[in-house]
Design an enzyme around this catalytic site. Structure first.
Site, mmCIF file in Angstrom:
data_model
loop_
_atom_site.group_PDB
_atom_site.id
_atom_site.type_symbol
_atom_site.label_atom_id
_atom_site.label_comp_id
_atom_site.label_asym_id
_atom_site.label_seq_id
_atom_site.Cartn_x
_atom_site.Cartn_y
_atom_site.Cartn_z
ATOM 1 N N ASN A 116 19.063 21.239 -23.538
ATOM 2 C CA ASN A 116 18.660 19.829 -23.506
ATOM 3 C C ASN A 116 19.632 19.012 -24.364
ATOM 4 O O ASN A 116 19.657 19.173 -25.586
ATOM 5 C CB ASN A 116 17.227 19.713 -24.044
ATOM 6 C CG ASN A 116 16.704 18.288 -23.997
ATOM 7 O OD1 ASN A 116 17.444 17.347 -23.772
ATOM 8 N ND2 ASN A 116 15.407 18.142 -24.226
ATOM 9 N N CYS A 149 15.490 11.119 -24.876
ATOM 10 C CA CYS A 149 16.003 11.742 -23.648
ATOM 11 C C CYS A 149 16.015 10.787 -22.459
ATOM 12 O O CYS A 149 16.646 11.078 -21.439
ATOM 13 C CB CYS A 149 15.192 12.990 -23.315
ATOM 14 S SG CYS A 149 15.233 14.207 -24.629
ATOM 15 N N HIS A 206 16.423 14.775 -15.836
ATOM 16 C CA HIS A 206 16.741 15.144 -17.215
ATOM 17 C C HIS A 206 16.576 16.654 -17.360
ATOM 18 O O HIS A 206 15.630 17.240 -16.831
ATOM 19 C CB HIS A 206 15.801 14.404 -18.172
ATOM 20 C CG HIS A 206 15.871 14.907 -19.578
ATOM 21 N ND1 HIS A 206 17.065 15.050 -20.250
ATOM 22 C CD2 HIS A 206 14.901 15.325 -20.430
ATOM 23 C CE1 HIS A 206 16.825 15.528 -21.461
ATOM 24 N NE2 HIS A 206 15.524 15.703 -21.596
HETATM 25 N N1 COA Z 1 11.109 32.847 -29.027
HETATM 26 C C1 COA Z 1 10.014 33.626 -28.931
HETATM 27 N N2 COA Z 1 8.761 33.128 -29.025
HETATM 28 C C2 COA Z 1 8.632 31.814 -29.204
HETATM 29 C C3 COA Z 1 9.742 30.956 -29.294
HETATM 30 C C4 COA Z 1 11.013 31.527 -29.211
HETATM 31 N N3 COA Z 1 12.135 30.786 -29.280
HETATM 32 N N4 COA Z 1 9.294 29.695 -29.474
HETATM 33 C C5 COA Z 1 7.950 29.747 -29.475
HETATM 34 N N5 COA Z 1 7.554 31.040 -29.321
HETATM 35 C C6 COA Z 1 6.197 31.564 -29.260
HETATM 36 C C7 COA Z 1 5.196 30.680 -29.954
HETATM 37 O O1 COA Z 1 5.183 30.938 -31.340
HETATM 38 C C8 COA Z 1 3.909 31.083 -29.278
HETATM 39 O O2 COA Z 1 3.473 32.280 -29.868
HETATM 40 P P1 COA Z 1 1.896 32.526 -30.109
HETATM 41 O O3 COA Z 1 1.265 32.516 -28.752
HETATM 42 O O4 COA Z 1 1.870 33.871 -30.779
HETATM 43 O O5 COA Z 1 1.448 31.405 -30.971
HETATM 44 C C9 COA Z 1 4.333 31.422 -27.841
HETATM 45 O O6 COA Z 1 5.763 31.601 -27.911
HETATM 46 C C10 COA Z 1 4.019 30.340 -26.835
HETATM 47 O O7 COA Z 1 4.389 29.094 -27.377
HETATM 48 P P2 COA Z 1 4.236 27.778 -26.537
HETATM 49 O O8 COA Z 1 4.727 26.632 -27.357
HETATM 50 O O9 COA Z 1 2.856 27.661 -25.962
HETATM 51 O O10 COA Z 1 5.242 28.093 -25.325
HETATM 52 P P3 COA Z 1 5.560 27.242 -24.070
HETATM 53 O O11 COA Z 1 5.377 28.054 -22.858
HETATM 54 O O12 COA Z 1 4.911 25.891 -24.100
HETATM 55 O O13 COA Z 1 7.132 26.991 -24.209
HETATM 56 C C11 COA Z 1 8.610 25.252 -24.930
HETATM 57 C C12 COA Z 1 7.626 26.324 -25.349
HETATM 58 C C13 COA Z 1 9.060 24.488 -26.157
HETATM 59 C C14 COA Z 1 9.792 25.928 -24.271
HETATM 60 C C15 COA Z 1 7.943 24.299 -23.923
HETATM 61 O O14 COA Z 1 6.690 23.896 -24.404
HETATM 62 C C16 COA Z 1 8.757 23.063 -23.642
HETATM 63 O O15 COA Z 1 9.793 23.128 -23.006
HETATM 64 N N6 COA Z 1 8.263 21.884 -24.068
HETATM 65 C C17 COA Z 1 8.836 20.605 -23.748
HETATM 66 C C18 COA Z 1 10.175 20.487 -24.343
HETATM 67 C C19 COA Z 1 10.754 19.181 -24.030
HETATM 68 O O16 COA Z 1 10.852 18.842 -22.889
HETATM 69 N N7 COA Z 1 11.134 18.491 -25.073
HETATM 70 C C20 COA Z 1 11.867 17.296 -25.042
HETATM 71 C C21 COA Z 1 11.305 16.251 -24.211
HETATM 72 S S1 COA Z 1 12.570 15.804 -23.182
#
Ligand code: COA
Length: 328
Positions: free
Chosen positions: A282, A113, A252
């Site tokens: 993204n 990214c 980004h």
């Molecule tokens: N729909 C519903 N629930 C979902 C889900 C979806 N699409 N994806 C994950 N969950 C659930 C998980 O299973 C978890 O459930 P649990 O508590 O029962 O285990 C819960 O939601 C929370 O998951 P978590 O990973 O802690 O959520 P989060 O608030 O961190 O959000 C992301 C997840 C991926 C959106 C976030 O972490 C993120 O944006 N990360 C960085 C991404 C990024 O920038 N990546 C590239 C680098 S540029």
């Protein structure tokens, strides 16, 4: 010494739109969860196009807006982690061929990214060293090809698209400063484990879905917020620029919550901040030039404007850039 200036921008997105409601029918998710946790509503998906097709269309727009003749481009660099081919030929060579750019330096870089910031760094160095005069840079991704569409934790986040810019030797509206960095010790947190030399392509690799993107989202999120905030503060302080002097902050576009965290730390207003993640998700190396293009086409980005860019991605890689927009 000539300065390097970003003189034009262009972008292309595939026509097929995948909504959160479409995803509700594919995996156990909801529109509400996706919007609340990511700020994403839709993303574009390439059906009959490959990465070089998206890149070529974006590059053509940037090239036309630059006012340069094709023959004046002496290098084409593509940032992508979803290249047309695993090893060779490079996607950049394919784009150059599509555009009938003959005898140009053409190669790909892989910085996930952060790809567009790395591209700017390379193009700036090429121009300031005097080795090139006009460099066409393209960030292009077909992330839909490395997504496990049964994994709700990743499939809702990414989209396909391309953005391009022309960097030229000019006397004004220069790229002021760029910072790029990396930390390979955290590479496993955002990885496509299969089909490289560690896990060469095999039936087992496919069965275990190692050819797809795997991400520890929550851990990536925390490092991204901390790293980006520090990086942006550092580049502004180093150049003695206050946040209110920045005309446009173009981060980004991975997650609205990451953008908001940096925005709040720097006290940026909504008017200063370009946000497109809601529409495109993204798009990795394409996200910054796509957002810049949107700001340009909507009249928000004008010649001489001071722009701040930041990005964080797999590797880990990260970086920021300060520049004056040289486009007309
Ligand atoms: N729909 C519903 N629930 C979902 C889900 C979806 N699409 N994806 C994950 N969950 C659930 C998980 O299973 C978890 O459930 P649990 O508590 O029962 O285990 C819960 O939601 C929370 O998951 P978590 O990973 O802690 O959520 P989060 O608030 O961190 O959000 C992301 C997840 C991926 C959106 C976030 O972490 C993120 O944006 N990360 C960085 C991404 C990024 O920038 N990546 C590239 C680098 S540029």
């Amino acid at each position: 010494m000539k300065k390097a200036s970003l003189i034009s921008v262009g972008a292309y997105t595939p026509k097929h739109i995948l909504t959160n409601f479409d995803l509700e029918k594919m995996v156990d998710t909801s529109n509400e969860w996706i919007v609340k946790r990511t700020g994403i509503n839709t993303r574009c998906i390439a059906k009959d196009e490959v990465t070089s097709d998206l890149a070529t269309k974006a590059a053509l727009v940037a090239l036309q807006r630059s006012g340069l003749d094709k023959s004046e481009i002496d290098a084409l660099i593509c940032a992508t982690v979803t290249p047309d081919y695993f090893c060779m030929p490079s996607t950049a060579c394919k784009i150059a061929s599509n555009l009938n750019l003959n005898n140009v330096t053409a190669f790909d870089i892989s910085a996930a990214c952060t790809g567009f910031i790395y591209l700017l760094d390379i193009a700036k160095s090429m121009i300031e060293s005097g080795s090139k005069k006009n460099v066409l840079i393209v960030g292009a991704e077909k992330f839909s090809s490395i997504i496990d569409w049964s994994d709700r934790s990743t499939c809702v986040l990414f989209g396909d698209g391309a953005g391009a810019a022309v960097i030229s030797a000019r006397d004004d509206n220069e790229i002021i400063d760029i910072h790029t960095s990396s930390d390979g010790s955290k590479g496993d947190l955002l990885i496509t484990p299969g089909c490289g030399t560690v896990n060469p392509a095999s039936q087992e690799v496919l069965d275990k879905k190692l050819n797809f993107l795997h991400m520890a989202g929550n851990e990536v999120f925390k490092v991204a917020v901390q790293t980006l905030t520090k990086d942006v503060v550092d580049i502004l302080e180093k150049n003695k620029i206050a946040s209110e002097q920045v005309d446009l902050f173009i981060p980004h576009q991975a997650n609205l919550r990451i953008i908001e965290a940096v925005k709040q730390r720097l006290n940026f207003t909504d008017e200063q901040c370009v946000v497109t993640v809601s529409k495109y998700g993204n798009t990795s190396s394409a996200s910054i030039p796509m957002a810049m293009n949107e700001a340009y086409e909507s009249g928000r980005l004008k010649q001489g404007d001071l722009i701040l860019l930041d990005a964080f991605g797999g590797g880990f890689t990260w970086g920021s850039a300060l520049l004056k927009f040289g486009g007309k």
